[in-house]
Design a protein around this motif. Structure first.
Motif, mmCIF file in Angstrom:
data_model
loop_
_atom_site.group_PDB
_atom_site.id
_atom_site.type_symbol
_atom_site.label_atom_id
_atom_site.label_comp_id
_atom_site.label_asym_id
_atom_site.label_seq_id
_atom_site.Cartn_x
_atom_site.Cartn_y
_atom_site.Cartn_z
ATOM 1 N N SER A 56 56.538 49.507 103.471
ATOM 2 C CA SER A 56 55.782 50.394 102.590
ATOM 3 C C SER A 56 55.702 51.786 103.196
ATOM 4 C CB SER A 56 54.367 49.859 102.341
ATOM 5 O OG SER A 56 53.578 49.980 103.508
ATOM 6 N N PHE A 57 55.428 52.740 102.336
ATOM 7 C CA PHE A 57 55.093 54.103 102.732
ATOM 8 C C PHE A 57 54.221 54.682 101.643
ATOM 9 C CE2 PHE A 57 59.080 54.372 100.417
ATOM 10 C CZ PHE A 57 58.863 55.390 99.508
ATOM 11 N N CYS A 58 53.514 55.734 101.973
ATOM 12 C CA CYS A 58 52.626 56.386 101.016
ATOM 13 C C CYS A 58 53.114 57.804 100.748
ATOM 14 C CB CYS A 58 51.197 56.429 101.558
ATOM 15 S SG CYS A 58 50.510 54.799 101.885
ATOM 16 N N LEU A 59 52.843 58.257 99.543
ATOM 17 C CA LEU A 59 53.284 59.584 99.128
ATOM 18 C C LEU A 59 52.218 60.208 98.235
ATOM 19 C CD1 LEU A 59 55.497 61.772 98.794
ATOM 20 C CD2 LEU A 59 56.477 60.357 96.997
ATOM 21 N N ASP A 60 51.872 61.458 98.515
ATOM 22 C CA ASP A 60 50.928 62.208 97.694
ATOM 23 C C ASP A 60 51.537 62.398 96.305
ATOM 24 O OD1 ASP A 60 49.332 64.207 96.455
ATOM 25 O OD2 ASP A 60 48.892 65.128 98.401
ATOM 26 N N ARG A 61 50.791 62.016 95.267
ATOM 27 C CA ARG A 61 51.324 62.126 93.905
ATOM 28 C C ARG A 61 51.410 63.567 93.420
ATOM 29 N NH1 ARG A 61 48.026 58.969 90.226
ATOM 30 N NH2 ARG A 61 46.377 58.972 91.787
ATOM 31 N N ALA A 70 58.902 58.193 91.923
ATOM 32 C CA ALA A 70 58.252 57.378 90.895
ATOM 33 C C ALA A 70 59.269 56.692 89.993
ATOM 34 C CB ALA A 70 57.303 58.239 90.062
ATOM 35 N N ARG A 71 60.465 57.253 89.861
ATOM 36 C CA ARG A 71 61.520 56.690 89.012
ATOM 37 C C ARG A 71 62.620 55.985 89.795
ATOM 38 N NH1 ARG A 71 61.175 61.951 87.356
ATOM 39 N NH2 ARG A 71 63.240 62.376 88.193
ATOM 40 N N ALA A 72 62.655 56.190 91.114
ATOM 41 C CA ALA A 72 63.782 55.712 91.918
ATOM 42 C C ALA A 72 63.829 54.192 91.990
ATOM 43 C CB ALA A 72 63.695 56.287 93.330
ATOM 44 N N GLY A 73 65.039 53.644 91.866
ATOM 45 C CA GLY A 73 65.236 52.219 92.072
ATOM 46 C C GLY A 73 65.437 51.894 93.537
ATOM 47 N N HIS A 74 65.943 52.882 94.292
ATOM 48 C CA HIS A 74 66.218 52.691 95.720
ATOM 49 C C HIS A 74 65.803 53.944 96.491
ATOM 50 C CE1 HIS A 74 68.826 49.695 93.881
ATOM 51 N NE2 HIS A 74 68.732 49.035 95.025
ATOM 52 N N VAL A 75 65.401 53.736 97.724
ATOM 53 C CA VAL A 75 65.093 54.824 98.655
ATOM 54 C C VAL A 75 65.678 54.455 100.012
ATOM 55 C CG1 VAL A 75 62.954 55.514 97.479
ATOM 56 C CG2 VAL A 75 62.863 53.839 99.354
ATOM 57 N N ALA A 76 65.805 55.442 100.868
ATOM 58 C CA ALA A 76 66.185 55.180 102.257
ATOM 59 C C ALA A 76 65.050 55.668 103.152
ATOM 60 C CB ALA A 76 67.486 55.894 102.621
ATOM 61 N N VAL A 77 64.746 54.863 104.152
ATOM 62 C CA VAL A 77 63.742 55.223 105.150
ATOM 63 C C VAL A 77 64.474 55.416 106.465
ATOM 64 C CG1 VAL A 77 61.657 54.528 106.380
ATOM 65 C CG2 VAL A 77 61.966 53.880 103.974
ATOM 66 N N HIS A 78 64.320 56.593 107.066
ATOM 67 C CA HIS A 78 64.987 56.943 108.317
ATOM 68 C C HIS A 78 63.948 57.073 109.412
ATOM 69 C CE1 HIS A 78 67.270 58.558 104.927
ATOM 70 N NE2 HIS A 78 68.341 58.252 105.633
ATOM 71 N N LEU A 79 64.022 56.223 110.415
ATOM 72 C CA LEU A 79 63.132 56.343 111.566
ATOM 73 C C LEU A 79 63.715 57.403 112.476
ATOM 74 C CD1 LEU A 79 62.467 52.568 112.258
ATOM 75 C CD2 LEU A 79 61.186 54.153 110.801
ATOM 76 N N LEU A 80 62.935 58.431 112.771
ATOM 77 C CA LEU A 80 63.457 59.556 113.534
ATOM 78 C C LEU A 80 63.428 59.291 115.029
ATOM 79 C CD1 LEU A 80 62.159 62.689 111.615
ATOM 80 C CD2 LEU A 80 64.229 61.337 111.265
ATOM 81 N N ASP A 81 64.450 59.803 115.694
ATOM 82 C CA ASP A 81 64.573 59.747 117.135
ATOM 83 C C ASP A 81 63.693 60.842 117.741
ATOM 84 O OD1 ASP A 81 66.281 60.777 119.716
ATOM 85 O OD2 ASP A 81 66.410 58.603 119.439
ATOM 86 N N ALA A 82 63.295 60.636 118.994
ATOM 87 C CA ALA A 82 62.413 61.581 119.680
ATOM 88 C C ALA A 82 62.951 63.006 119.704
ATOM 89 C CB ALA A 82 62.145 61.096 121.103
ATOM 90 N N ASP A 134 44.672 59.720 95.659
ATOM 91 C CA ASP A 134 45.618 60.783 95.318
ATOM 92 C C ASP A 134 47.042 60.469 95.760
ATOM 93 O OD1 ASP A 134 45.261 61.086 98.053
ATOM 94 O OD2 ASP A 134 44.530 63.147 97.942
ATOM 95 N N HIS A 135 47.268 59.272 96.289
ATOM 96 C CA HIS A 135 48.584 58.848 96.767
ATOM 97 C C HIS A 135 49.101 57.649 95.973
ATOM 98 C CE1 HIS A 135 47.956 61.560 100.068
ATOM 99 N NE2 HIS A 135 49.053 61.159 100.680
ATOM 100 N N ALA A 136 50.337 57.316 96.224
ATOM 101 C CA ALA A 136 50.922 56.064 95.750
ATOM 102 C C ALA A 136 51.418 55.317 96.975
ATOM 103 C CB ALA A 136 52.071 56.327 94.796
ATOM 104 N N VAL A 137 51.197 54.013 96.986
ATOM 105 C CA VAL A 137 51.757 53.148 98.012
ATOM 106 C C VAL A 137 53.027 52.561 97.408
ATOM 107 C CG1 VAL A 137 51.403 51.121 99.474
ATOM 108 C CG2 VAL A 137 49.452 52.596 98.876
ATOM 109 N N VAL A 138 54.154 52.803 98.066
ATOM 110 C CA VAL A 138 55.437 52.313 97.579
ATOM 111 C C VAL A 138 55.836 51.121 98.435
ATOM 112 C CG1 VAL A 138 57.856 52.888 97.153
ATOM 113 C CG2 VAL A 138 56.077 54.631 96.816
#
Length: 170
Positions: A56-61, A70-82, A134-138
């Motif tokens: 999950s992740f949260c996003l300010d609406r 809000a319409r996306a069927g797919h997303v990518a989550v990238h964990l950032l390096d230091a 004020d957010h959405a939990v995806v």
């Protein structure tokens, strides 16, 4: 510590923010296909379930990314390096073309932008969006991913930070 017996007032937003600044959080960039594609820095990414795998992740609406997510069927989550503080700052900056400012990406499956050189990435199928204040939990199910090497970028007390001796076991 003693808590008063009478009902307490809710924590005001400034105090809430000051309290939560003390929690270290991993830094991720979430991307979604669109015209133009969207991406934003998130410190709310977490695993939710192993069976089935869910994150999950949260996003300010009110954010410019929300209508696409809000319409996306797919997303990518990238964990950032230091060493990717510049990437985190770019995708946290409003009013710019974030992908023009960060040319290290390509379109992946479903047209979802995949960033180069991250600690790890997960391509996820969005399963649910829950409105919360004020957010959405995806909620999303990982369908592909790739690990990288390195240490995670963290956010703590309003600053980016890195772990030292991250490979040591305690």
């Amino acid at each position: 510590m003693t808590v008063a017996a009478e009902p307490l007032a809710p924590v005001d937003p400034d105090a809430f923010r000051a309290l939560l600044r003390r929690q270290a959080a991993s830094v991720a960039v979430v991307t979604a296909a669109g015209v133009p594609p969207v991406g934003f820095t998130a410190t709310s990414f977490t695993s939710v379930s192993l069976r089935p795998p869910l994150v999950s992740f949260c996003l300010d609406r009110a954010s410019s990314s929300w209508p696409t997510v809000a319409r996306a069927g797919h997303v990518a989550v990238h964990l950032l390096d230091a060493d990717q503080r510049d990437v985190a700052r770019t995708f946290a900056t409003s009013g710019i073309d974030r992908f023009a400012a960060h040319p290290g990406w390509q379109a992946g499956p479903y047209g979802v932008p995949l960033l180069d050189g991250t600690l790890a990435w997960l391509l996820c199928r969005v399963t649910q969006r829950v409105l919360a204040g004020d957010h959405a939990v995806v909620l999303a199910e990982p369908v592909a991913g790739e690990p990288g090497d390195g240490s995670p970028l963290l956010y703590h007390m309003g600053r980016y930070a890195a772990l030292h001796n991250a490979s040591e076991e305690y």
